[in-house]
Enzyme design. Structure first.
Site, PDB file in Angstrom:
ATOM      1  N   TYR A 241       0.819  -1.213   0.000  1.00 36.01           N
ATOM      2  CA  TYR A 241       0.000   0.000   0.000  1.00 36.01           C
ATOM      3  C   TYR A 241       0.859   1.272   0.000  1.00 36.01           C
ATOM      4  CZ  TYR A 241      -4.079  -2.936   1.073  1.00 36.01           C
ATOM      5  OH  TYR A 241      -5.077  -3.883   1.040  1.00 36.01           O
TER       6      TYR A 241
ATOM      7  N   LYS B 148       3.110 -15.688   2.013  1.00 36.27           N
ATOM      8  CA  LYS B 148       2.998 -16.385   0.729  1.00 36.27           C
ATOM      9  C   LYS B 148       4.435 -16.698   0.315  1.00 36.27           C
ATOM     10  CE  LYS B 148       0.398 -17.746  -2.790  1.00 36.27           C
ATOM     11  NZ  LYS B 148      -0.583 -18.837  -2.699  1.00 36.27           N
TER      12      LYS B 148
ATOM     13  N   ASP C  26      -3.574 -18.132   1.325  1.00 37.31           N
ATOM     14  CA  ASP C  26      -4.765 -18.742   0.710  1.00 37.31           C
ATOM     15  C   ASP C  26      -5.358 -19.794   1.646  1.00 37.31           C
ATOM     16  OD1 ASP C  26      -2.299 -19.910   0.194  1.00 37.31           O
ATOM     17  OD2 ASP C  26      -2.856 -20.758  -1.726  1.00 37.31           O
TER      18      ASP C  26
ATOM     19  N   ASP D  16      -5.460  -6.719   5.816  1.00 42.20           N
ATOM     20  CA  ASP D  16      -6.647  -5.944   5.439  1.00 42.20           C
ATOM     21  C   ASP D  16      -7.779  -6.902   5.083  1.00 42.20           C
ATOM     22  OD1 ASP D  16      -8.265  -3.902   4.634  1.00 42.20           O
ATOM     23  OD2 ASP D  16      -7.121  -3.363   2.845  1.00 42.20           O
TER      24      ASP D  16
ATOM     25  N   ASP E 241     -11.072  -8.353   7.787  1.00 44.15           N
ATOM     26  CA  ASP E 241     -12.477  -8.108   7.451  1.00 44.15           C
ATOM     27  C   ASP E 241     -13.255  -9.423   7.388  1.00 44.15           C
ATOM     28  OD1 ASP E 241     -12.310  -5.392   7.412  1.00 44.15           O
ATOM     29  OD2 ASP E 241     -13.197  -5.165   5.423  1.00 44.15           O
TER      30      ASP E 241
END
Ligand code: NAD
Length: 358
Positions: A140, A191, A223, A247, A251
């Site tokens: 980000y 990952k 994943d 992020d 959620d």
């Protein structure tokens, strides 16, 4: 020494829910907690009064405080403002100005509310996960970034995922410390099979683990973590991950609980100073009606007690009090089952304060 708490009500339901938190803090102070409360302006309210969503005075107050409690910011009347003057810039400015790099997002489902989740009650009842998300680095913020035109005229968008070892170490230590205050199981999500950055992430977590022999460290690819969160979420205690993975996963974890009005959050710096706020927004659709659920804000106070004020017993007392009022059957509109009687913001806040002394 007296701890300074800065209260920033903000917009919409912010002032209503924060009023209940103030009442709770005052009750704790009357019970011997050594705190001083101060108020400040943020978001649209600050724009209206001072022409800026994060006035210099507010940033200075926040820098001097030991902890900050924020209601919520934003509202439709501010959406046409130019970006730097919009309410959410107040929040982003505080996070950056205070270097709050460690974002704590618990997903807790009180057994009394298990019916509110979209998952089967037995899968989620009693869920208590903490997701620790790196908040100020990663893709980000990485440079270079942008959209460029290639020689053949085609456009190409690009962002950069970059983490320095020191940034990983900082969020890693924060997560290990938090895990020590809970169930002592930390799952680092990466990952590493595809992304070199997260290979370094994994190696760094393994290196840090030597300093925290009392914490059990495990690793999971993102994943699989997403799948496990909806398959068997209660297997997790604390998860630590990068800005973008956090992020998304936080959620998803929040939605396992089904009740946005119940979830607190914290953003911490390296010294444990923090900003505490409910995960929901300013709910302009119900602002001023006295029906907002104050529990996410009261549970944010519990997090503040635990992570910035070193008051674990008081934190647990607040959480127990919230459990008691749910046991008593008190429900604001957002967490009530169809047909169930409801209480307003003030009544719910009063009940928690009363249950604290019970
Ligand atoms: P929201 O979280 O404010 O509301 C979503 C829905 O949940 C609404 O129906 C609302 O009534 C309900 N809700 C939220 N909190 C509740 C509570 N405590 N009790 C009962 N019901 C509750 O999200 P939104 O509608 O997308 O955004 C509204 C405004 O809030 C926007 O201006 C947005 O930018 C802002 N926002 C601020 C923050 C923050 O301050 N951290 C976070 C998200 C959104």
């Amino acid at each position: 020494m007296t701890k300074k708490i800065l209260i920033l009500p903000g917009d919409g339901i912010g002032p209503e829910i924060v009023a209940e938190a103030r009442k709770l803090l005052q009750a704790l102070r009357a019970g011997g907690l050594d705190i001083a409360l101060e108020e400040g302006l943020i978001g649209g309210a600050a724009y209206d009064a001072k022409g800026h969503p994060l006035p210099d005075e507010t940033l200075a107050q926040a820098q001097q405080a030991d902890a900050i409690l924020l209601g919520a910011v934003g509202g439709p009347q501010y959406e046409s403002l130019e970006r730097p003057l919009r309410p959410e810039q107040g929040l982003l400015g505080l996070r950056a100005g205070l270097k709050l790099f460690s974002n704590l997002r618990p997903a807790i489902l009180y057994p009394q509310l298990a019916g509110a989740s979209t998952l089967k009650p037995e899968v989620v009842a009693g869920l208590d996960i903490m997701i620790v998300r790196e908040l100020t680095g990663g893709i980000y913020f990485g440079q270079p970034r942008g959209v460029r035109e290639l020689d053949n005229g085609e456009k190409e968008g690009f962002n950069t995922l970059v983490y320095r070892e020191s940034e990983i170490e900082r969020i890693g230590r924060s997560a290990f410390e938090i895990t020590r205050l809970r169930g002592r199981r930390l799952c680092s999500v990466d990952k590493a099979n595809v992304l070199e950055v997260t290979e370094l992430w994994r190696q760094t977590m393994i290196r840090l683990a030597a300093d925290y022999p009392d914490v059990e460290l495990s690793h999971m690819y993102v994943d699989n973590a997403a799948m496990q969160l909806v398959r068997e979420p209660k297997q997790f205690d604390v998860m630590v991950t990068t800005n973008m993975f956090g992020d998304i996963l936080s959620d998803a974890a929040a939605m396992l609980t089904g009740s946005i009005g119940m979830l607190p959050s914290a953003s911490l710096d390296a010294a444990g100073k923090g900003m505490y706020e409910p995960i929901h927004g300013s709910a302009p659709d119900i602002a001023g009606q006295g029906v907002a659920n104050p529990l996410a804000t009261l549970l944010s106070v519990a997090m503040m007690l635990r992570y910035s004020l070193d008051q674990a017993a008081a934190a647990a007392a607040v959480e127990t009090a919230v459990g008691r009022v749910l046991d008593q059957g008190l429900r604001t509109r957002d967490i009530a089952a169809p047909g169930e009687a409801t209480v307003g913001t003030v009544e719910m806040g009063d009940a928690v304060v009363a249950a604290l002394g019970a």
